[in-house]
Design a protein around this motif. Structure first.
Motif, mmCIF file in Angstrom:
data_model
loop_
_atom_site.group_PDB
_atom_site.id
_atom_site.type_symbol
_atom_site.label_atom_id
_atom_site.label_comp_id
_atom_site.label_asym_id
_atom_site.label_seq_id
_atom_site.Cartn_x
_atom_site.Cartn_y
_atom_site.Cartn_z
ATOM 1 N N MET A 143 0.811 -1.226 0.000
ATOM 2 C CA MET A 143 0.000 0.000 0.000
ATOM 3 C C MET A 143 0.839 1.267 0.000
ATOM 4 S SD MET A 143 -3.095 1.046 2.581
ATOM 5 C CE MET A 143 -3.876 2.657 2.399
ATOM 6 N N ASP A 144 2.142 1.129 0.121
ATOM 7 C CA ASP A 144 2.986 2.333 0.195
ATOM 8 C C ASP A 144 3.314 2.843 -1.207
ATOM 9 O OD1 ASP A 144 4.459 0.035 -0.282
ATOM 10 O OD2 ASP A 144 6.271 0.822 0.664
ATOM 11 N N CYS A 160 2.207 11.513 1.555
ATOM 12 C CA CYS A 160 1.581 10.196 1.392
ATOM 13 C C CYS A 160 1.873 9.291 2.581
ATOM 14 C CB CYS A 160 2.080 9.540 0.108
ATOM 15 S SG CYS A 160 1.374 10.241 -1.393
ATOM 16 N N GLU A 161 3.097 9.344 3.082
ATOM 17 C CA GLU A 161 3.447 8.529 4.240
ATOM 18 C C GLU A 161 2.584 8.896 5.443
ATOM 19 O OE1 GLU A 161 7.625 8.913 4.823
ATOM 20 O OE2 GLU A 161 8.137 7.843 2.974
ATOM 21 N N TYR A 164 -0.886 7.293 4.828
ATOM 22 C CA TYR A 164 -0.892 5.858 5.113
ATOM 23 C C TYR A 164 -0.820 5.598 6.618
ATOM 24 C CZ TYR A 164 0.594 5.957 0.195
ATOM 25 O OH TYR A 164 0.704 6.219 -1.142
ATOM 26 N N ARG A 171 -6.488 -0.693 9.742
ATOM 27 C CA ARG A 171 -6.157 -1.874 8.946
ATOM 28 C C ARG A 171 -6.727 -3.118 9.617
ATOM 29 N NH1 ARG A 171 -2.286 -3.471 5.212
ATOM 30 N NH2 ARG A 171 -1.394 -5.548 5.485
ATOM 31 N N VAL A 216 -6.852 5.010 -2.993
ATOM 32 C CA VAL A 216 -6.575 4.774 -1.573
ATOM 33 C C VAL A 216 -7.880 4.626 -0.786
ATOM 34 C CG1 VAL A 216 -5.523 5.733 0.523
ATOM 35 C CG2 VAL A 216 -4.346 5.956 -1.685
ATOM 36 N N TYR A 222 -9.091 2.592 4.836
ATOM 37 C CA TYR A 222 -9.864 3.833 4.722
ATOM 38 C C TYR A 222 -11.348 3.566 4.948
ATOM 39 C CZ TYR A 222 -11.846 8.200 3.133
ATOM 40 O OH TYR A 222 -12.540 9.382 3.082
#
Length: 274
Positions: A143-144, A160-161, A164, A171, A216, A222
């Protein structure tokens, strides 16, 4: 035990709109592996956990018949309702109870779905329907994702990091810290001697920034956040979008960025009959 997700109508439609198709480079890896182990005409490919069918369609030019299966009626309805190749069809079915006779499939594949299956039961079922010399191919990605855009690549990936990291608490515990580790365990469970584990294939794909955000947002992390606190989930998504636009020096989410998707995959060949 199998896990069930992505089954609502709205989620199925967003899956169709935003999920990326596996790159042709990866499909070629699967086909080359298969063709090097069988001289037979390629008759049937079964794509398990096909979702809205993005990956299923890529198999159409190479097999007489391609069947996508999914446990979700909504996903099957969306996949069947879109334009697709005449040799492709879709059937509602759990991964652990595939609606095929023994020894009929040249390829059994799953693209970004096998982590949700009951792995021992699925592997047994895949073995049942595969022809001798047929191929099992399980593909997925981490997913990264990385973004590239002009001179702002480094800043975009910092943002972005953070995105996430904010989703990580939502999760699914079933997946542990990394889906890559889930697939490594599946690989270890495959009983065929002829098998390969490929850890990382970096594949760029160009999409509008809105497409990346939508991508995403289809993930269970999410969706879990959205279910728990829809206001905060949407606020996070909008905040990240605004920060990315600012870092890009852009004003529209239609602005295209390059998204680096990191694929990993398992390939295995059922032994030929002696």
């Amino acid at each position: 035990m199998a896990q069930r997700h992505f089954e609502g109508k709205e989620h199925a439609e967003s899956y169709l709109k935003f999920r990326v198709s596996p790159p042709q480079e990866l499909i070629d890896e699967v086909l080359n592996f298969l063709r090097s182990r069988t001289r037979d005409y390629l008759d049937l490919a079964v794509d398990v956990g096909c979702g809205s069918g993005q990956g299923t369609e890529l198999l159409a030019p190479h097999f007489l018949t391609v069947v996508g299966t999914d446990i979700s009626p909504a996903q099957i309805k969306v996949a069947s309702g879109k334009e697709h190749a005449p040799n492709v069809s879709y059937r509602e079915s759990p991964a652990e109870e595939l609606p095929f006779e023994d020894d009929v499939a040249d390829l059994v594949t799953s693209m970004a779905a096998a982590h949700w299956f009951d792995h021992p039961r699925f592997l047994k079922e895949a073995d049942r329907i595969l022809k001798p010399g047929g191929c099992l191919a399980l593909l997925s990605y981490t997913m990264d994702f990385e973004l590239e855009y002009k001179e702002s690549t480094s800043k975009l990936n910092e943002i972005c990091e953070e995105f996430y990291a904010a989703l990580l608490p939502f999760r699914k515990a079933y997946l542990g810290s990394s889906s890559l580790e889930v697939y490594k365990k599946i690989y270890d469970s495959v009983t065929y001697d002829d098998k390969e584990w490929h850890k990382c294939l970096r594949c760029p794909t160009v999409m509008p920034l809105s497409g990346f955000i939508g991508f995403v947002e289809t993930f269970t992390s999410y969706q879990g956040f959205l279910e728990k606190d829809p206001v905060e989930a949407k606020r996070l998504s909008q905040t990240i979008t605004n920060r990315l636009l600012e870092a890009m020096g852009a004003s529209s989410t239609d602005t295209e960025v390059t998204v680096i998707v990191k694929y990993f995959y398992v390939l295995a060949s059922k032994p030929q009959m002696s």
